[in-house]
Design an enzyme around this catalytic site. Structure first.
Site, PDB file in Angstrom:
ATOM      1  N   CYS A 160      34.849  99.867 -16.641  1.00 31.02           N
ATOM      2  CA  CYS A 160      34.819  98.763 -15.680  1.00 31.02           C
ATOM      3  C   CYS A 160      36.027  97.127 -16.673  1.00 31.02           C
ATOM      4  O   CYS A 160      36.496  96.735 -15.873  1.00 31.02           O
ATOM      5  CB  CYS A 160      33.717  97.804 -16.236  1.00 31.02           C
ATOM      6  SG  CYS A 160      32.198  98.324 -15.977  1.00 31.02           S
ATOM      7  N   LYS A 178      24.003 107.395  -4.927  1.00 35.11           N
ATOM      8  CA  LYS A 178      25.491 106.615  -5.100  1.00 35.11           C
ATOM      9  C   LYS A 178      26.378 107.719  -5.422  1.00 35.11           C
ATOM     10  O   LYS A 178      26.143 108.934  -5.100  1.00 35.11           O
ATOM     11  CB  LYS A 178      25.378 106.923  -6.717  1.00 35.11           C
ATOM     12  CG  LYS A 178      25.644 105.537  -7.458  1.00 35.11           C
ATOM     13  CD  LYS A 178      25.887 105.260  -8.525  1.00 35.11           C
ATOM     14  CE  LYS A 178      27.631 104.330  -9.304  1.00 35.11           C
ATOM     15  NZ  LYS A 178      27.021 103.895 -10.187  1.00 35.11           N
ATOM     16  N   HIS A 215      38.192 105.089  -0.596  1.00 36.33           N
ATOM     17  CA  HIS A 215      37.182 105.736  -0.145  1.00 36.33           C
ATOM     18  C   HIS A 215      36.425 104.999   1.013  1.00 36.33           C
ATOM     19  O   HIS A 215      36.791 103.540   1.301  1.00 36.33           O
ATOM     20  CB  HIS A 215      36.415 105.987  -1.147  1.00 36.33           C
ATOM     21  CG  HIS A 215      35.595 105.731  -2.237  1.00 36.33           C
ATOM     22  ND1 HIS A 215      34.793 104.876  -1.462  1.00 36.33           N
ATOM     23  CD2 HIS A 215      36.219 105.328  -3.317  1.00 36.33           C
ATOM     24  CE1 HIS A 215      34.581 103.745  -2.592  1.00 36.33           C
ATOM     25  NE2 HIS A 215      35.443 103.944  -3.713  1.00 36.33           N
ATOM     26  N   HIS A 224      28.730 102.229 -14.437  1.00 39.10           N
ATOM     27  CA  HIS A 224      29.072 103.723 -14.804  1.00 39.10           C
ATOM     28  C   HIS A 224      28.534 104.234 -15.472  1.00 39.10           C
ATOM     29  O   HIS A 224      28.942 105.271 -16.048  1.00 39.10           O
ATOM     30  CB  HIS A 224      30.795 103.428 -15.474  1.00 39.10           C
ATOM     31  CG  HIS A 224      31.748 102.477 -14.452  1.00 39.10           C
ATOM     32  ND1 HIS A 224      31.871 101.768 -14.773  1.00 39.10           N
ATOM     33  CD2 HIS A 224      32.549 103.480 -14.201  1.00 39.10           C
ATOM     34  CE1 HIS A 224      33.430 100.811 -14.187  1.00 39.10           C
ATOM     35  NE2 HIS A 224      33.345 102.388 -14.231  1.00 39.10           N
ATOM     36  N   CYS A 276      26.630 101.192 -19.393  1.00 38.02           N
ATOM     37  CA  CYS A 276      26.705 100.195 -18.565  1.00 38.02           C
ATOM     38  C   CYS A 276      26.120 100.350 -17.283  1.00 38.02           C
ATOM     39  O   CYS A 276      25.697 101.878 -17.245  1.00 38.02           O
ATOM     40  CB  CYS A 276      28.244 100.474 -18.388  1.00 38.02           C
ATOM     41  SG  CYS A 276      29.186 100.138 -16.485  1.00 38.02           S
ATOM     42  N   HIS A 295      35.805 101.048  -0.430  1.00 37.34           N
ATOM     43  CA  HIS A 295      37.768 100.626  -0.508  1.00 37.34           C
ATOM     44  C   HIS A 295      37.849 100.258   1.473  1.00 37.34           C
ATOM     45  O   HIS A 295      37.884  99.194   1.771  1.00 37.34           O
ATOM     46  CB  HIS A 295      38.492 101.076  -0.288  1.00 37.34           C
ATOM     47  CG  HIS A 295      38.842 101.480  -1.941  1.00 37.34           C
ATOM     48  ND1 HIS A 295      38.398 102.909  -1.986  1.00 37.34           N
ATOM     49  CD2 HIS A 295      38.086 101.168  -2.932  1.00 37.34           C
ATOM     50  CE1 HIS A 295      38.074 103.441  -3.733  1.00 37.34           C
ATOM     51  NE2 HIS A 295      37.999 102.085  -4.135  1.00 37.34           N
ATOM     52  N   LYS A 313      32.025 110.861  -7.041  1.00 34.68           N
ATOM     53  CA  LYS A 313      33.442 111.972  -7.364  1.00 34.68           C
ATOM     54  C   LYS A 313      32.044 113.632  -8.214  1.00 34.68           C
ATOM     55  O   LYS A 313      32.821 114.823  -7.449  1.00 34.68           O
ATOM     56  CB  LYS A 313      34.741 112.302  -8.742  1.00 34.68           C
ATOM     57  CG  LYS A 313      35.690 111.953  -8.081  1.00 34.68           C
ATOM     58  CD  LYS A 313      36.880 111.746  -8.981  1.00 34.68           C
ATOM     59  CE  LYS A 313      38.379 112.095  -8.243  1.00 34.68           C
ATOM     60  NZ  LYS A 313      39.041 111.917  -8.687  1.00 34.68           N
ATOM     61  N   CYS A 318      33.765  99.027 -21.825  1.00 36.80           N
ATOM     62  CA  CYS A 318      33.346  99.533 -21.166  1.00 36.80           C
ATOM     63  C   CYS A 318      34.988  99.767 -20.263  1.00 36.80           C
ATOM     64  O   CYS A 318      35.670  99.228 -19.970  1.00 36.80           O
ATOM     65  CB  CYS A 318      32.399  99.567 -19.920  1.00 36.80           C
ATOM     66  SG  CYS A 318      32.753 100.783 -18.682  1.00 36.80           S
TER      67      CYS A 318
END
Ligand code: ME8
Length: 638
Positions: free
Chosen positions: A128, A294, A17, A145, A142, A20, A297, A125
């Site tokens: 992670c 943020k 995405h 996440h 976390c 990256h 998905k 987690c």
């Protein structure tokens, strides 16, 4: 000079995405910049393919991890050339040379006494793939996440990281730019003020088999981070490879803030323990948010790099990413901001300058670069020389320091200076009288020189546009006119060169998401949320949803977002909910709400929460889900 740059190796649990793409384009930009300085460069990217996360993603797809990792890794590998990014190696942690290096380093550190066996219990987690100390969690969750970590107890192997704490602090203090920008160095130093624990580096095969077996105990596989970080040396053929000797001393990593700790703490300690010199710089950037939220998905706002390229053009997309984000801070991505920048910086400032100068060369000199009498040049040139030198100096300084946005800002300042110089010199006036012909020649000559410089400086970020500009300046497209050494010489476009007809470098975009003449794709925000993977009725029935009546509600001390509720669902329960910014305690008492009754209890700011309130996500924050009319407390849902 040598230069070695790496991106993180990306997990293959999701498609590539925007995030990256950003990191990898940054790596491409700095490597192109280094090649402008005649450095020998090596650029590494790849995929991280072991660990729980990947196994879970494969299971969801109903395929084996091997088939799954091949599939997703290919998506990453094939994407980069589409974005004009050409790494020297695309490494996969399932590559056999990488696995051999991991085994060798483990053996070495084990033999040196820095790995021991012990029982451990901690909060883990899965997102992670690491244990968290309680103080690192936010409201028990976390920070990355936002999920609750799970309590795990097992026997494992540990790396004696604590032994290297003092050394690492010294290193950070004696090398102030080891981690940059400074805010991240400070973050690591702050973390190191507390005692540094040891690092659990194994996973029992009873829980996970998809990993590299420990060479000294076949019942365990290597923890995915210990495996992954070593890619940076295995890719170069550590310990004996020629590439390793040549490039490792010039290593620079690029990562986002989410993985600062593994790169700023685990990795230097691992290198030290293995007797490998540490890397030179860790360059840390912030996060892209999408329309202030943020990227995730579940929010359905994940930006696909290829889609952006197809709609806005590759160089415009690359330019926007590099110009918009202050390297080190978070930035906001929106298509309207991108359209604004394309129109202002690319179509107006650069595009107009280019077509103005070229069309004047055609109009007044029939497309041939005019001769220049040096005396006339000195007298009537635009005086751009000192600005050009300053621009190159600032550009080089900023690129070197990973202040990429500033390097572009410096180029655009020079573009602005040229546009103003045209307005002041008014070549159209000079063209009216034969007496000012020599002056006109000097002005056009300087302007073409300026364009030549700009075409070189934009090359790392917009390589295609740089080449197009140079072709239209009559320069040989086969030769590279990007060497910084040459750009500093402030060379003219040779007199007599015939310039092809001008082109429009960047057409204006008429409205958000609607480039003139192209059929627009709907803006990302309008595409609606992506749905989650299919679930069975059994999946749903495992969640115990119940109606509960709120008996009392009060703020949780020192936690602005939290309310503590006592609810009745046939029995009394305490629930902590993050809705304090949106609901007052009074507004809740007596109301019926819906809760998940069988969620594992979690401690939030010292209070044990025995369930979770259901809310809908809205622009204004959470909105409670309520039964349409009163029902008996404890009623189930279906
Ligand atoms: O962490 N904004 O892989 P990963 C900017 N496998 N950059 C972002 C981003 C965002 N919103 N989201 C992701 C891993 N990134 C490990 C790394 S390295 C030895 C192992 C980019 O797939 C950014 O570079 O979760 C971030 O650090 C990286 O993707 C995380 O990629």
């Amino acid at each position: 000079m040598t230069f070695y740059v790496s991106t993180p190796i990306y997990y293959v649990n999701a498609r590539p995405h925007l995030g990256h793409a950003y990191t990898t384009i940054v790596a491409d930009v700095v490597r192109r910049f280094q090649s402008m300085r005649d450095s020998q460069t090596y650029f590494l990217t790849g995929t991280d393919e072991h660990g729980d996360k990947v196994v879970q993603a494969a299971q969801k797809q109903g395929v084996s991890p091997r088939v799954y990792v091949d599939q997703i890794s290919r998506l990453f590998r094939d994407l980069w050339p589409e974005l004009n990014v050409r790494p020297d190696r695309f490494i996969r942690t399932t590559d056999s040379d990488h696995m051999a290096v991991v085994t060798e380093v483990l053996r070495k550190i084990h033999a040196a006494g820095d790995i021991y066996f012990s029982e451990y219990e901690g909060l883990y987690c899965f997102g992670c793939e690491r244990f968290y100390a309680e103080r690192e969690l936010q409201e028990g969750r976390c920070p990355i996440h936002e999920s609750e970590p799970e309590l795990i107890r097992e026997s494992n192997y540990f790396f004696r990281m604590s032994r290297y704490q003092g050394w690492l602090i010294d290193h950070l203090q004696s090398h102030p730019d080891f981690i940059r920008p400074e805010r991240y160095r400070n973050e690591v130093l702050a973390f190191l003020r507390e005692p540094l624990g040891d690092l659990c580096i194994s996973r029992p095969k009873t829980r996970l088999t998809w990993g590299i077996p420990l060479p000294f105990d076949e019942a365990y596989v290597t923890y995915v981070w210990f495996d992954a970080l070593l890619n940076y040396v295995s890719a170069l053929g550590y310990p004996d490879g020629e590439l390793f000797h040549r490039f490792w001393p010039a290593a620079q990593h690029i990562v986002a803030k989410d993985i600062l700790k593994p790169h700023g703490i685990y990795w230097p300690c691992m290198l030290k323990a293995a007797g490998i010199p540490v890397y030179r710089h860790l360059n840390v950037h912030g996060y892209w948010n999408i329309e202030q939220r943020k990227m995730s998905k579940s929010l359905g706002n994940v930006i696909e790099p290829l889609e952006m390229r197809n709609v806005y053009g590759l160089d415009a997309f690359r330019y926007f990413l590099i110009r918009e984000m202050t390297f080190g801070l978070d930035a906001n991505f929106s298509e309207s901001a991108m359209v604004q920048r394309i129109n202002a910086d690319l179509a107006n400032d650069l595009g107009n300058l280019f077509s103005r100068v070229l069309s004047m060369t055609h109009k007044y000199f029939d497309g041939a670069v005019p001769e220049l009498d040096p005396e006339v040049g000195r007298q009537y040139g635009l005086g751009l020389g000192p600005d050009a030198r300053r621009t190159v100096d600032e550009y080089e300084r900023a690129m070197e320091a990973f202040e990429l946005h500033k390097a572009l800002a410096a180029v655009w300042e020079f573009i602005g200076r040229m546009n103003r110089a045209i307005d002041i010199a008014a070549p159209w006036e000079l063209a009216k009288k034969p007496a000012t012909r020599k002056q006109l020649e000097a002005v056009i000559h300087s302007l073409l020189k300026g364009l030549r410089l700009i075409s070189g400086l934009i090359y790392p970020v917009m390589p295609d546009t740089a080449a197009r500009m140079q072709t239209h300046l009559g320069l040989d497209p086969e030769a590279l006119y990007y060497a910084l050494r040459d750009l500093r010489l402030w060379k003219p476009v040779p007199s007599g060169t015939r310039l092809p007809k001008t082109v429009m470098l960047f057409p204006r975009i008429e409205a958000a998401g609607e480039p003139a003449g192209a059929s627009p794709a709907p803006p990302a925000a309008e595409r609606g949320p992506e749905t989650k993977p299919e679930a069975t009725l059994e999946d749903f029935q495992r969640i115990d949803l119940r109606v509960a009546t709120v008996l009392s509600a009060e703020p949780v001390p020192k936690a602005k977002k939290l309310l503590k509720l006592e609810v009745d669902l046939g029995e009394r329960r305490t629930i902590v909910s993050g809705i304090a910014a949106h609901y007052t305690p009074e507004a809740l008492v007596g109301r019926q709400v819906v809760i998940i009754a069988n969620l594992r209890p979690v401690k939030l700011m010292g209070v044990v929460s025995q369930g979770m309130l259901l809310t809908a996500e809205s622009e204004d924050g959470p909105v409670l889900i309520l039964p349409e009319k009163p029902v008996a407390p404890g009623s189930g849902l279906r």
